[in-house]
Motif scaffolding. Structure first.
Motif, PDB file in Angstrom:
ATOM      1  N   ALA A 137     -56.633  27.646 -24.806  1.00 38.50           N
ATOM      2  CA  ALA A 137     -56.871  26.753 -23.565  1.00 38.50           C
ATOM      3  C   ALA A 137     -58.209  25.805 -23.822  1.00 38.50           C
ATOM      4  O   ALA A 137     -58.477  24.625 -23.557  1.00 38.50           O
ATOM      5  CB  ALA A 137     -57.298  27.356 -22.364  1.00 38.50           C
ATOM      6  N   GLU A 138     -58.950  26.115 -24.918  1.00 41.09           N
ATOM      7  CA  GLU A 138     -60.293  25.450 -25.129  1.00 41.09           C
ATOM      8  C   GLU A 138     -59.583  23.945 -25.804  1.00 41.09           C
ATOM      9  O   GLU A 138     -60.857  23.134 -25.796  1.00 41.09           O
ATOM     10  CB  GLU A 138     -61.123  26.248 -25.929  1.00 41.09           C
ATOM     11  CG  GLU A 138     -60.734  26.519 -27.235  1.00 41.09           C
ATOM     12  CD  GLU A 138     -60.101  28.026 -27.467  1.00 41.09           C
ATOM     13  OE1 GLU A 138     -60.068  28.597 -28.220  1.00 41.09           O
ATOM     14  OE2 GLU A 138     -59.739  28.236 -26.120  1.00 41.09           O
ATOM     15  N   ASN A 139     -58.488  23.952 -26.426  1.00 42.24           N
ATOM     16  CA  ASN A 139     -58.293  22.961 -27.261  1.00 42.24           C
ATOM     17  C   ASN A 139     -57.391  21.898 -26.225  1.00 42.24           C
ATOM     18  O   ASN A 139     -57.100  20.662 -26.897  1.00 42.24           O
ATOM     19  CB  ASN A 139     -57.345  23.338 -28.280  1.00 42.24           C
ATOM     20  CG  ASN A 139     -58.426  23.977 -29.351  1.00 42.24           C
ATOM     21  OD1 ASN A 139     -59.732  23.678 -29.524  1.00 42.24           O
ATOM     22  ND2 ASN A 139     -57.882  24.670 -29.978  1.00 42.24           N
ATOM     23  N   VAL A 140     -56.839  22.483 -25.137  1.00 48.27           N
ATOM     24  CA  VAL A 140     -55.797  21.326 -24.301  1.00 48.27           C
ATOM     25  C   VAL A 140     -56.021  21.740 -22.730  1.00 48.27           C
ATOM     26  O   VAL A 140     -56.355  22.796 -22.478  1.00 48.27           O
ATOM     27  CB  VAL A 140     -54.328  21.825 -24.685  1.00 48.27           C
ATOM     28  CG1 VAL A 140     -53.338  21.223 -23.845  1.00 48.27           C
ATOM     29  CG2 VAL A 140     -54.179  21.621 -25.982  1.00 48.27           C
ATOM     30  N   ASP A 141     -55.912  20.428 -22.021  1.00 50.95           N
ATOM     31  CA  ASP A 141     -55.975  20.854 -20.798  1.00 50.95           C
ATOM     32  C   ASP A 141     -54.764  21.295 -20.193  1.00 50.95           C
ATOM     33  O   ASP A 141     -54.005  20.498 -19.872  1.00 50.95           O
ATOM     34  CB  ASP A 141     -56.714  19.596 -20.079  1.00 50.95           C
ATOM     35  CG  ASP A 141     -56.857  19.642 -18.425  1.00 50.95           C
ATOM     36  OD1 ASP A 141     -56.377  20.793 -18.120  1.00 50.95           O
ATOM     37  OD2 ASP A 141     -57.423  18.718 -17.935  1.00 50.95           O
ATOM     38  N   HIS A 142     -54.434  22.480 -20.228  1.00 49.59           N
ATOM     39  CA  HIS A 142     -53.272  22.984 -19.903  1.00 49.59           C
ATOM     40  C   HIS A 142     -52.829  22.666 -18.496  1.00 49.59           C
ATOM     41  O   HIS A 142     -51.568  22.548 -17.965  1.00 49.59           O
ATOM     42  CB  HIS A 142     -53.017  24.476 -20.317  1.00 49.59           C
ATOM     43  CG  HIS A 142     -53.116  24.907 -21.568  1.00 49.59           C
ATOM     44  ND1 HIS A 142     -51.987  24.581 -22.452  1.00 49.59           N
ATOM     45  CD2 HIS A 142     -54.034  25.508 -22.429  1.00 49.59           C
ATOM     46  CE1 HIS A 142     -52.400  25.228 -23.587  1.00 49.59           C
ATOM     47  NE2 HIS A 142     -53.398  25.661 -23.583  1.00 49.59           N
ATOM     48  N   THR A 143     -53.587  22.629 -17.628  1.00 49.10           N
ATOM     49  CA  THR A 143     -53.560  22.299 -16.103  1.00 49.10           C
ATOM     50  C   THR A 143     -52.835  20.790 -15.885  1.00 49.10           C
ATOM     51  O   THR A 143     -51.753  20.584 -15.351  1.00 49.10           O
ATOM     52  CB  THR A 143     -54.777  22.719 -15.362  1.00 49.10           C
ATOM     53  OG1 THR A 143     -55.091  23.937 -15.408  1.00 49.10           O
ATOM     54  CG2 THR A 143     -54.543  22.068 -13.876  1.00 49.10           C
ATOM     55  N   ALA A 144     -53.593  20.090 -16.656  1.00 49.30           N
ATOM     56  CA  ALA A 144     -53.212  18.603 -16.801  1.00 49.30           C
ATOM     57  C   ALA A 144     -51.792  18.606 -17.126  1.00 49.30           C
ATOM     58  O   ALA A 144     -51.101  17.754 -16.755  1.00 49.30           O
ATOM     59  CB  ALA A 144     -54.377  17.734 -17.514  1.00 49.30           C
ATOM     60  N   GLU A 145     -51.693  19.316 -18.437  1.00 48.41           N
ATOM     61  CA  GLU A 145     -50.271  19.102 -19.080  1.00 48.41           C
ATOM     62  C   GLU A 145     -49.196  19.545 -18.241  1.00 48.41           C
ATOM     63  O   GLU A 145     -48.120  19.129 -18.215  1.00 48.41           O
ATOM     64  CB  GLU A 145     -50.528  19.830 -20.343  1.00 48.41           C
ATOM     65  CG  GLU A 145     -48.950  19.582 -21.438  1.00 48.41           C
ATOM     66  CD  GLU A 145     -48.717  18.331 -21.719  1.00 48.41           C
ATOM     67  OE1 GLU A 145     -47.806  17.924 -22.220  1.00 48.41           O
ATOM     68  OE2 GLU A 145     -49.809  17.463 -21.521  1.00 48.41           O
ATOM     69  N   ALA A 146     -49.474  20.684 -17.554  1.00 46.42           N
ATOM     70  CA  ALA A 146     -48.231  21.134 -16.771  1.00 46.42           C
ATOM     71  C   ALA A 146     -48.097  20.182 -15.612  1.00 46.42           C
ATOM     72  O   ALA A 146     -46.951  20.140 -15.192  1.00 46.42           O
ATOM     73  CB  ALA A 146     -48.874  22.677 -16.151  1.00 46.42           C
ATOM     74  N   ALA A 147     -49.129  19.381 -15.082  1.00 45.97           N
ATOM     75  CA  ALA A 147     -48.824  18.423 -13.968  1.00 45.97           C
ATOM     76  C   ALA A 147     -47.948  17.365 -14.438  1.00 45.97           C
ATOM     77  O   ALA A 147     -47.338  16.901 -13.949  1.00 45.97           O
ATOM     78  CB  ALA A 147     -50.180  18.117 -13.295  1.00 45.97           C
ATOM     79  N   ARG A 148     -48.233  17.159 -15.664  1.00 41.40           N
ATOM     80  CA  ARG A 148     -47.584  15.864 -16.352  1.00 41.40           C
ATOM     81  C   ARG A 148     -46.178  16.109 -16.548  1.00 41.40           C
ATOM     82  O   ARG A 148     -45.158  15.377 -16.352  1.00 41.40           O
ATOM     83  CB  ARG A 148     -48.225  15.688 -17.764  1.00 41.40           C
ATOM     84  CG  ARG A 148     -47.694  14.296 -18.344  1.00 41.40           C
ATOM     85  CD  ARG A 148     -48.006  13.937 -19.816  1.00 41.40           C
ATOM     86  NE  ARG A 148     -47.523  15.188 -20.685  1.00 41.40           N
ATOM     87  CZ  ARG A 148     -46.284  15.124 -21.072  1.00 41.40           C
ATOM     88  NH1 ARG A 148     -45.516  14.366 -20.851  1.00 41.40           N
ATOM     89  NH2 ARG A 148     -45.951  16.287 -21.930  1.00 41.40           N
ATOM     90  N   LEU A 149     -46.007  17.590 -16.973  1.00 46.52           N
ATOM     91  CA  LEU A 149     -44.479  17.714 -17.088  1.00 46.52           C
ATOM     92  C   LEU A 149     -43.670  17.959 -15.773  1.00 46.52           C
ATOM     93  O   LEU A 149     -42.546  17.628 -15.896  1.00 46.52           O
ATOM     94  CB  LEU A 149     -44.555  19.250 -17.933  1.00 46.52           C
ATOM     95  CG  LEU A 149     -44.848  19.173 -19.385  1.00 46.52           C
ATOM     96  CD1 LEU A 149     -45.211  20.451 -20.002  1.00 46.52           C
ATOM     97  CD2 LEU A 149     -43.853  18.327 -20.185  1.00 46.52           C
ATOM     98  N   GLU A 150     -44.375  18.407 -14.691  1.00 44.05           N
ATOM     99  CA  GLU A 150     -43.771  18.446 -13.551  1.00 44.05           C
ATOM    100  C   GLU A 150     -43.546  17.212 -12.911  1.00 44.05           C
ATOM    101  O   GLU A 150     -42.258  16.973 -12.492  1.00 44.05           O
ATOM    102  CB  GLU A 150     -44.663  19.133 -12.373  1.00 44.05           C
ATOM    103  CG  GLU A 150     -44.862  20.790 -12.638  1.00 44.05           C
ATOM    104  CD  GLU A 150     -45.520  21.169 -11.289  1.00 44.05           C
ATOM    105  OE1 GLU A 150     -44.792  21.227 -10.170  1.00 44.05           O
ATOM    106  OE2 GLU A 150     -46.547  21.952 -11.479  1.00 44.05           O
ATOM    107  N   ARG A 151     -44.261  16.150 -13.398  1.00 46.07           N
ATOM    108  CA  ARG A 151     -43.911  14.703 -12.830  1.00 46.07           C
ATOM    109  C   ARG A 151     -42.825  14.199 -13.489  1.00 46.07           C
ATOM    110  O   ARG A 151     -41.898  13.697 -13.238  1.00 46.07           O
ATOM    111  CB  ARG A 151     -45.125  13.706 -13.043  1.00 46.07           C
ATOM    112  CG  ARG A 151     -46.136  13.937 -11.969  1.00 46.07           C
ATOM    113  CD  ARG A 151     -47.332  12.859 -12.033  1.00 46.07           C
ATOM    114  NE  ARG A 151     -47.931  12.786 -13.394  1.00 46.07           N
ATOM    115  CZ  ARG A 151     -49.076  13.548 -13.857  1.00 46.07           C
ATOM    116  NH1 ARG A 151     -49.726  14.274 -13.107  1.00 46.07           N
ATOM    117  NH2 ARG A 151     -49.423  13.183 -15.158  1.00 46.07           N
ATOM    118  N   THR A 152     -42.810  14.449 -15.002  1.00 43.94           N
ATOM    119  CA  THR A 152     -41.730  14.053 -15.658  1.00 43.94           C
ATOM    120  C   THR A 152     -40.313  14.823 -15.394  1.00 43.94           C
ATOM    121  O   THR A 152     -39.079  14.035 -15.252  1.00 43.94           O
ATOM    122  CB  THR A 152     -42.062  14.320 -17.231  1.00 43.94           C
ATOM    123  OG1 THR A 152     -43.098  13.964 -17.829  1.00 43.94           O
ATOM    124  CG2 THR A 152     -40.988  13.880 -18.334  1.00 43.94           C
ATOM    125  N   ALA A 153     -40.571  15.825 -15.144  1.00 46.59           N
ATOM    126  CA  ALA A 153     -39.334  16.681 -14.531  1.00 46.59           C
ATOM    127  C   ALA A 153     -38.694  15.918 -13.111  1.00 46.59           C
ATOM    128  O   ALA A 153     -37.408  15.603 -13.239  1.00 46.59           O
ATOM    129  CB  ALA A 153     -39.392  18.098 -14.213  1.00 46.59           C
TER     130      ALA A 153
END
Length: 336
Positions: A7-23
Motif C-alpha cells: 500500500a505504501e507504493n500505490v494509492d490502492h483506493t484511487a486505483e480501485a475508484a479508477r477501475l470502477e469508473r472503467t468498468a
C-alpha cells in the motif's frame, strides 16, 4: 493477475475508484475490472468495501463468467476481517458445487491454510485435483497452483509423498526443489545468524521470485476468435464483406476446433478462445480508425480480447461445458 503491490507504493483506493469508473465504460469487462478493484480495496485495508464490490458482482443481473471465483474471493476477504462463519459457509458451498475452474479451489484452500486449517486445506486441494486431474495426461498450466499448494500443505502436515506430489515435483521448474521450498523446518533469514543458512535462504527466495516472475510474464494465450450464432448473424448482416470469412456458423465452429487442434499438434502452448460481440468489435474498429468490414482486423481484435484477459483455456477442463455454448460437456460436443 490480482495486484499485490504494498500500500505504501500505490494509492490502492484511487486505483480501485479508477477501475470502477472503467468498468462503467466497458461493461463487457466489468467482472474482471471489479475483481481487480476489490483486490485494491483489500490491499488498502478497506475490506468491507471490497465485500460490497463482490456482492455487487454476485447480485448483477448479467450472468458472471466466474461466479465461483468471485464467491471464493469474497469468502477469503470476509475471513480476514472477522466474518469466519460466513466465510466457512461460502467455502462449504463452493466445495459442494465442485466448480471446474481450479482458481476457486486454490483460493478457498489457501484461505483455510492461512488460518491453520491444514487438514481442511489438504482435503480441498485434493478434491480439486481429483475433480480436474483424474485421467489427465498433462495437467494444464492453470492447475499447477492446485498441485503446488497441495504439495506445500502436505509437507507441513508431514505426510508421505503420493502420486500427485510427484507430479508437482516434475512440473516445478525452479532449481530449488519443492521439497526444500516447502520444508516446514525451513530456516528463514530473519531468524538465523548462520551465514550458510542465510545464503541458503537467499537462494530459496531467489527461486521463489523467479517462479513468480515467470507467472507474471507468461504470455496471454494464442487465442482464436469465436462468434456465438446470434452475434455472427448480426455481424455478417451488418458487414457483408465478412461473409467470405464465415460461410456458416457450423463451419465457423468446426474451423475453431480444427485450428486449435492443429496448433496443439504443432507444439504451440497456452491456447485459448475469445468470444466476440458486435458492439465490442465495432468499438475496437473505431479505436483503430478502421472499418469493421475489414477481415484483417479480426485477428487484432482476438489478440486485444486475449490481452484484456478475456480468453478461456482450450481444451476445457474435463467435464466442463464446451466452449461453443451448446451447454453440453466438451467431451460430448466438439471434444468428441
Amino acid at each position: 493477475m490480482r495486484p499485490d503491490t504494498p500500500a505504501e507504493n500505490v494509492d490502492h483506493t484511487a486505483e480501485a475508484a479508477r477501475l470502477e469508473r472503467t468498468a462503467g465504460l466497458y461493461p463487457e469487462d466489468a467482472e474482471a475490472l471489479l475483481i481487480q478493484a476489490a483486490a485494491h480495496l483489500e490491499l488498502s485495508g478497506d475490506r468491507p468495501a471490497a465485500t460490497t464490490l463482490y456482492d455487487r458482482l454476485l447480485s448483477s443481473q448479467a450472468g458472471l463468467e466466474n461466479p465461483y471465483l468471485v464467491r471464493a474471493l469474497k469468502a477469503s476477504n470476509l475471513w480476514e476481517y472477522g466474518h469466519e462463519a460466513e466465510a466457512r459457509a461460502i467455502i462449504d458451498g463452493i466445495r459442494a458445487a465442485s466448480p471446474r475452474d481450479p482458481a476457486p479451489w486454490v483460493i478457498v484452500a489457501e484461505s483455510l491454510e492461512a488460518h491453520d486449517e491444514l487438514e481442511a486445506a489438504q482435503e480441498t486441494f485434493t478434491e480439486g485435483a481429483r475433480l480436474l486431474l483424474t485421467d489427465v495426461e498433462e495437467p494444464p498450466y492453470s492447475t499447477h497452483p492446485l498441485l503446488f499448494g497441495r504439495h506445500r500443505v502436505r509437507r507441513m502436515l508431514g505426510v508421505a509423498h503420493d502420486e500427485w506430489d510427484t507430479v508437482a515435483d516434475l512440473l516445478h521448474s525452479s532449481p530449488v526443489s519443492l521439497d526444500e521450498l516447502h520444508d516446514p523446518k525451513r530456516v528463514w533469514s530473519l531468524g538465523s545468524d548462520n551465514p550458510a543458512e542465510l545464503a541458503a535462504e537467499i537462494s530459496r527466495l531467489r527461486a521463489e521470485l523467479g517462479t513468480y516472475r515467470e507467472a507474471l510474464s507468461r504470455p496471454f494465450p494464442v487465442a482464436v476468435l469465436h462468434w456465438p450464432a446470434g452475434e455472427l448473424t448480426e455481424l455478417v448482416e451488418a458487414y457483408p464483406a465478412l461473409a467470405a470469412e464465415y460461410p456458416s456458423h457450423e463451419e465457423h465452429l468446426a474451423t475453431i476446433e480444427g485450428s486449435l487442434r492443429e496448433l496443439a499438434a504443432s507444439g504451440t502452448p497456452n491456447l485459448g478462445i475469445v468470444t466476440g460481440t458486435v458492439p465490442s468489435y465495432e468499438a475496437f474498429a473505431a479505436s483503430e480508425m478502421a472499418s469493421p468490414g475489414e477481415a484483417e482486423l479480426l485477428p487484432q481484435y482476438a489478440t486485444t480480447l486475449a490481452a484484456r484477459g478475456r480468453a478461456v483455456e482450450w481444451p476445457p477442463q474435463r467435464g466442463a461445458s464446451c466452449w461453443c455454448g451448446s451447454g453440453r460437456v466438451y467431451e460430448g460436443c466438439h471434444g468428441a
